[in-house]
Design a protein around this motif. Structure first.
Motif, short mmCIF file in Angstrom:
data_model
loop_
_atom_site.label_atom_id
_atom_site.label_comp_id
_atom_site.label_asym_id
_atom_site.label_seq_id
_atom_site.Cartn_x
_atom_site.Cartn_y
_atom_site.Cartn_z
N ILE A 132 1.32 -9.23 -5.50
CA ILE A 132 1.64 -8.07 -6.34
C ILE A 132 1.87 -6.85 -5.45
CG2 ILE A 132 0.67 -6.43 -8.01
CD1 ILE A 132 -0.58 -8.93 -9.39
N ARG A 133 1.00 -6.69 -4.46
CA ARG A 133 1.16 -5.55 -3.56
C ARG A 133 2.44 -5.66 -2.73
NH1 ARG A 133 -3.01 -5.84 0.12
NH2 ARG A 133 -1.57 -6.39 1.75
N GLU A 134 2.73 -6.87 -2.24
CA GLU A 134 3.88 -7.04 -1.35
C GLU A 134 5.20 -7.15 -2.09
OE1 GLU A 134 3.10 -10.32 1.27
OE2 GLU A 134 1.34 -9.36 2.12
N VAL A 135 5.22 -7.85 -3.24
CA VAL A 135 6.47 -8.09 -3.94
C VAL A 135 6.70 -7.06 -5.04
CG1 VAL A 135 7.80 -9.75 -5.29
CG2 VAL A 135 6.36 -10.54 -3.40
N ASN A 168 6.18 -3.69 -3.46
CA ASN A 168 6.97 -3.59 -2.24
C ASN A 168 6.21 -2.93 -1.09
OD1 ASN A 168 9.31 -4.09 -0.78
ND2 ASN A 168 10.15 -2.07 -1.23
N ASN A 169 4.95 -3.30 -0.92
CA ASN A 169 4.11 -2.75 0.15
C ASN A 169 4.02 -1.23 0.12
OD1 ASN A 169 2.88 -4.88 1.57
ND2 ASN A 169 4.86 -5.41 2.46
N ILE A 229 0.58 5.89 1.93
CA ILE A 229 1.36 5.27 0.86
C ILE A 229 2.81 5.36 1.30
CG2 ILE A 229 2.13 5.49 -1.52
CD1 ILE A 229 -0.64 6.53 -2.19
N SER A 230 3.51 4.23 1.26
CA SER A 230 4.89 4.18 1.73
C SER A 230 5.83 4.60 0.60
CB SER A 230 5.22 2.77 2.21
OG SER A 230 6.58 2.69 2.56
#
Length: 194
Positions: free
Chosen positions: A145-148, A151-152, A161-162
């Motif tokens: 969930i965090r990566e996809v 999107n990180n 926070i990106s």
């Protein structure tokens, strides 16, 4: 910090490029100092081999980010327990620091023996393996969930926070989210965490 700075200055003055080893170099440092040291080690690795031993997950995340920015090759190894004995050196990172794809691959591999189970009832040892697998699947879903889905945008063990990654968050179909929610709910029913 001063001792580490003096050591780094000293090796810059040396006329050789031998390897350097750091054992828990981030102990007692705040997140700003950890990030600075991680960036400095990545720079140093352009000149010589740098070996870092750490149990600091925050520092490991900073090292990983610094190495990715510098596009250098890196080898991660983990020292842990195997067959109830410490000291086993394994390739890669610990489960906690693996990305979603690595977690899913590890789960796929560990689930293979479970598919061979033919008895009509599960013994206690097999039940424990299944519970642990569901717990790890739950963690893999959370990481996915965090990566996809996010999107990180938010990273663990980091105060950043990106914002530039946030634009790609919108656009996942509702069916995808519903399926993820269904699998996650099943994991929460089986895991020891609940």
């Amino acid at each position: 910090a001063m001792g580490l700075a003096l050591f780094l200055a000293e090796i810059q003055l040396q006329d050789h490029r031998s390897s350097v080893v750091f054992d828990d170099p981030s102990t007692s440092f705040d997140h700003h100092r950890r990030r600075h040291i991680a960036n400095r080690f990545a720079e140093l690795a352009l000149e010589r081999q740098v070996l870092i031993l750490t149990h600091d997950a925050v520092f490991l995340a900073e090292i990983n980010a610094a190495v990715k920015r510098s596009e250098q090759p890196v080898l991660y190894q983990t020292v842990g327990w195997h067959d109830n004995r410490p000291g086993h050196v394994g390739a890669g990172l610990t489960w906690e620091t693996m990305d979603a794809a690595a977690r899913l691959a590890a789960l796929e591999q560990s689930a293979a023996p479970l598919r061979q189970h033919e008895a009509p009832y599960l013994d206690e040892a097999t039940k424990e393996v299944i519970k642990k697998s569901y717990t790890k699947l739950r963690g893999a879903i959370e990481r996915s969930i965090r990566e996809v889905f996010l999107n990180n945008t938010v990273r663990p063990f980091s105060d950043e926070i990106s914002v530039d990654s946030f634009g790609a968050v919108i656009g996942h179909p509702q069916e995808e989210w519903d399926k993820v929610s269904e699998i996650y709910a099943r994991c929460c029913e089986v895991t020891d965490a609940h």
